[in-house]
Design a protein around this motif. Structure first.
Motif, short mmCIF file in Angstrom:
data_model
loop_
_atom_site.label_atom_id
_atom_site.label_comp_id
_atom_site.label_asym_id
_atom_site.label_seq_id
_atom_site.Cartn_x
_atom_site.Cartn_y
_atom_site.Cartn_z
N ILE A 31 0.82 -1.21 0.00
CA ILE A 31 0.00 0.00 0.00
C ILE A 31 0.85 1.26 0.00
N ASN A 32 2.06 1.19 0.58
CA ASN A 32 2.93 2.37 0.60
C ASN A 32 3.29 2.82 -0.81
N LYS A 33 3.49 1.83 -1.70
CA LYS A 33 3.80 2.15 -3.10
C LYS A 33 2.63 2.87 -3.75
N ILE A 34 1.41 2.39 -3.47
CA ILE A 34 0.20 3.01 -4.04
C ILE A 34 0.08 4.45 -3.53
N ARG A 35 0.32 4.62 -2.23
CA ARG A 35 0.13 5.94 -1.63
C ARG A 35 1.11 6.98 -2.16
N GLU A 36 2.30 6.51 -2.60
CA GLU A 36 3.27 7.45 -3.17
C GLU A 36 2.66 8.19 -4.37
N GLU A 37 1.72 7.51 -5.04
CA GLU A 37 1.16 8.06 -6.28
C GLU A 37 -0.12 8.87 -6.05
N ILE A 38 -0.57 8.91 -4.80
CA ILE A 38 -1.82 9.61 -4.50
C ILE A 38 -1.57 10.66 -3.42
N GLY A 39 -1.53 11.90 -3.84
CA GLY A 39 -1.33 12.97 -2.86
C GLY A 39 -2.62 13.25 -2.12
N MET A 40 -2.50 13.59 -0.83
CA MET A 40 -3.71 13.90 -0.09
C MET A 40 -3.52 15.19 0.70
N VAL A 41 -4.53 16.03 0.66
CA VAL A 41 -4.51 17.28 1.40
C VAL A 41 -5.66 17.24 2.40
N PHE A 42 -5.34 17.53 3.66
CA PHE A 42 -6.31 17.34 4.74
C PHE A 42 -6.96 18.66 5.16
N GLN A 43 -8.09 18.52 5.79
CA GLN A 43 -8.79 19.70 6.29
C GLN A 43 -7.93 20.48 7.29
N LEU A 44 -7.26 19.73 8.19
CA LEU A 44 -6.46 20.39 9.22
C LEU A 44 -4.97 20.44 8.87
N PHE A 45 -4.66 20.45 7.61
CA PHE A 45 -3.29 20.59 7.05
C PHE A 45 -2.37 19.44 7.44
N ASN A 46 -2.30 19.16 8.76
CA ASN A 46 -1.41 18.09 9.25
C ASN A 46 0.03 18.26 8.81
N LEU A 47 0.50 19.50 8.81
CA LEU A 47 1.94 19.70 8.57
C LEU A 47 2.69 19.15 9.78
N PHE A 48 3.97 18.82 9.58
CA PHE A 48 4.77 18.31 10.68
C PHE A 48 5.32 19.50 11.47
N PRO A 49 4.81 19.72 12.67
CA PRO A 49 5.14 20.96 13.38
C PRO A 49 6.60 21.07 13.82
N HIS A 50 7.29 19.93 13.93
CA HIS A 50 8.68 19.98 14.40
C HIS A 50 9.66 20.13 13.24
N LYS A 51 9.13 20.28 12.04
CA LYS A 51 10.01 20.42 10.88
C LYS A 51 9.73 21.75 10.19
N THR A 52 10.77 22.32 9.58
CA THR A 52 10.57 23.57 8.86
C THR A 52 9.76 23.31 7.60
N VAL A 53 9.33 24.39 6.97
CA VAL A 53 8.55 24.27 5.74
C VAL A 53 9.31 23.44 4.71
N LEU A 54 10.60 23.75 4.55
CA LEU A 54 11.40 23.02 3.56
C LEU A 54 11.50 21.54 3.93
N GLU A 55 11.71 21.25 5.21
CA GLU A 55 11.81 19.86 5.65
C GLU A 55 10.49 19.13 5.45
N ASN A 56 9.38 19.83 5.67
CA ASN A 56 8.07 19.23 5.43
C ASN A 56 7.94 18.74 4.00
N VAL A 57 8.46 19.57 3.09
CA VAL A 57 8.29 19.25 1.67
C VAL A 57 9.35 18.27 1.16
#
Lengths: 245, 265
Positions: free
Chosen positions: A77-103
């Motif tokens: 399933i991890n291989k499948i998920r690599e091909e499907i981007g998902m954007v969430f209502q609550l963003f779910n950015l990684f708060p302990h990482k900088t913007v660049l590290e998030n991306v």
């Protein structure tokens, strides 16, 4: 590109009540198509999205993405998920990482890109979503609209074939909705295959190829945006539209 | 107020309290002849040790040797406690019923029996089977003990991280393990630093229990020195201070780490 056949999904609430989220649900999404799913809350729209990358699991039926049955026991399933981007209502950015590290993180650990390559992709995408100057700040220092745009860049950095948006603008202050929708519209015009759960009727009208109206786990009505907003057939659709427009 | 300033103020207040208590009791009129002058040589002395090692040089006294051993045991136990605790914390949240059951049994067993009993069991029973030294047995007992408590702290820490973090990581194609390692655990650890610090401060103090298996830690050396000299007050005041040095340093270090990690807030 996406084919869902006879999908059933039932949730059990903590007090053991059964909630039918998807009932014999079938639909398809073609390559390059932008499909908007609308409907009252609890109608199963988000559940459908989450079943497309198996954040939730279906009970029966099948979902085929790019020719692969994603509920096959043998697939990774991890291989499948690599091909499907998902954007969430609550963003779910990684708060302990900088913007660049998030991306860049998933690019490096999942796509195995080297640092230089990942940074280049990330910088290009941050430029695209309009916040190139924020790469070294932490998510907590960004506005909601900026955070969501970073989240979109993070998903795009994997170079997915499909992008899913789960009420991406519902948690935003009104003045920030536009900037996120603009990014989504750009994507749609570039030919990205998109499945978008939203309450933004303007977005549906402007860029969607097809609108699906769901209620109680089923498709009530679907068609082009024009058909949908000018002459809906079903009473429930009319009622819903009259409530939100 | 800067970090070093706050530490200094804490130290000053501690000293004042200690001095007042000390003064109060000495003024109560107990007849006791103080022998503070005997304490420095229990920390460091200059001279030869025995006939085998006659060269005169600066050497550690008994209390300092105990201090070093206690420090060693504590550092090892904290290290293994974190490793065991992390594994147990993750296992407690496993979807696998066997893993979950085993980790829960471990936690319950360790938390619900006295550490002193555990030390005896590991030293006399496990130790004789596996031929463990007193040091290995003592460190193992403390690590296993700490692991259970740390495991529960880690579990609570993981559960306190919004499930959206795991979902976002998985949606990017990360495996469960990668998502844990890169996303969930770093955030959880940041959040559990205060309870972990408390746990490890307790562990340093609890390490004094290993003196019962003749491990020459600070407490053991103190008891020996007392039996030799009967300078109970001086020795135990000094021992308390030496424990305080360790725990206070740990406390300050964790506060420092906490502040360093707060930059992303």
């Amino acid at each position: 590109m996406i084919e869902a056949r006879n999908v059933h999904k039932t949730f059990r609430t903590p007090d053991r009540k059964e909630v039918k989220a998807l009932v014999n649900f079938s639909t398809h999404v073609n390559k390059g198509e932008v499909v908007v799913i609308i409907g009252p809350s609890g109608s199963g729209k988000s559940t459908f999205l989450r079943c497309l990358n198996r954040l939730d699991e279906i009970d029966s039926g099948e979902i085929i993405i790019d020719g692969v049955n994603i509920y096959d026991k043998k697939i990774n399933i991890n291989k499948i998920r690599e091909e499907i981007g998902m954007v969430f209502q609550l963003f779910n950015l990684f708060p302990h990482k900088t913007v660049l590290e998030n991306v860049t993180l998933a690019q490096q650990v999942v796509r195995k890109r080297n640092k230089g390559e990942a940074f280049e992709v990330a910088r290009g995408l941050l430029h695209k979503v309009g916040i190139p100057e924020k790469e070294n700040v932490y998510p907590s220092q960004l506005s909601g609209g900026q955070q969501q745009r970073v989240a979109i860049a993070r998903a795009l950095a994997m170079h997915p074939k499909i992008m899913m948006f789960d009420e991406a603008t519902s948690a935003l202050d009104p003045e920030m909705i536009g900037e996120v929708l603009d990014v989504m519209k750009t994507l749609a015009r570039e030919g990205m295959t998109m499945v978008v759960v939203t309450h933004e009727m303007g977005f549906a009208r402007e860029v969607s190829d097809r609108v699906i109206f769901m209620d109680a786990g089923q498709i009530v009505e679907e068609g082009t945006a024009e058909h949908f907003f000018t002459n809906p057939v079903h009473e429930r659709t009319k009622l819903f539209l009259s409530q939100i427009l | 107020m800067t970090f070093s300033k706050r530490s200094l103020i804490t130290l000053v207040i501690l000293s004042i309290i200690t001095a007042s208590v000390y003064y109060f009791f000495t003024q109560k009129g107990i007849t006791y002849i103080w022998h503070w002058e005997k304490i420095p040589e229990m920390l460091f002395y200059y001279g030869s040790k025995s006939a085998d090692d006659p060269t005169p040089k600066f050497r550690m006294g008994v209390l300092m040797m105990g201090f070093v051993l206690t420090l060693k045991i504590s550092v090892f136990s904290i290290f293994f406690g974190i490793i065991i605790g992390t594994v147990v914390g993750i296992a407690r949240l496993s979807h696998e019923p066997v893993t979950r059951g085993l980790s829960l049994s471990y936690v319950e067993l360790v938390r619900n029996t006295p550490l002193l009993v555990q030390i005896y069991i590991i030293y006399f029973f496990v130790g004789s089977i596996l031929r463990l030294s007193a040091f290995a047995a003592g460190t193992a007992a403390l690590s296993i003990f700490a692991g259970a408590y740390v495991g529960e702290i880690v579990r609570a820490g993981i559960q306190s991280i919004h499930k959206g973090q795991m979902e976002a990581s998985r949606s990017l194609g990360m495996s469960y393990g990668r998502a844990m390692r890169h996303i969930v655990l770093p955030q959880a650890f940041k959040r559990i630093i205060p309870p972990l610090a408390g746990q490890f401060i307790s562990l340093i103090k609890d390490s004094s229990l290993v003196s019962v298996i003749a491990l020459a830690d600070l407490m053991f050396q103190a008891q020996q020195a007392f039996a030799r000299t009967y300078y109970a007050f001086e020795i135990y005041f000094t021992v308390a201070l030496l424990y305080l040095v360790m725990t206070f340093t740990l406390s300050m270090a964790t506060q420092y780490i906490e502040r360093r990690l707060a930059i992303s807030d």
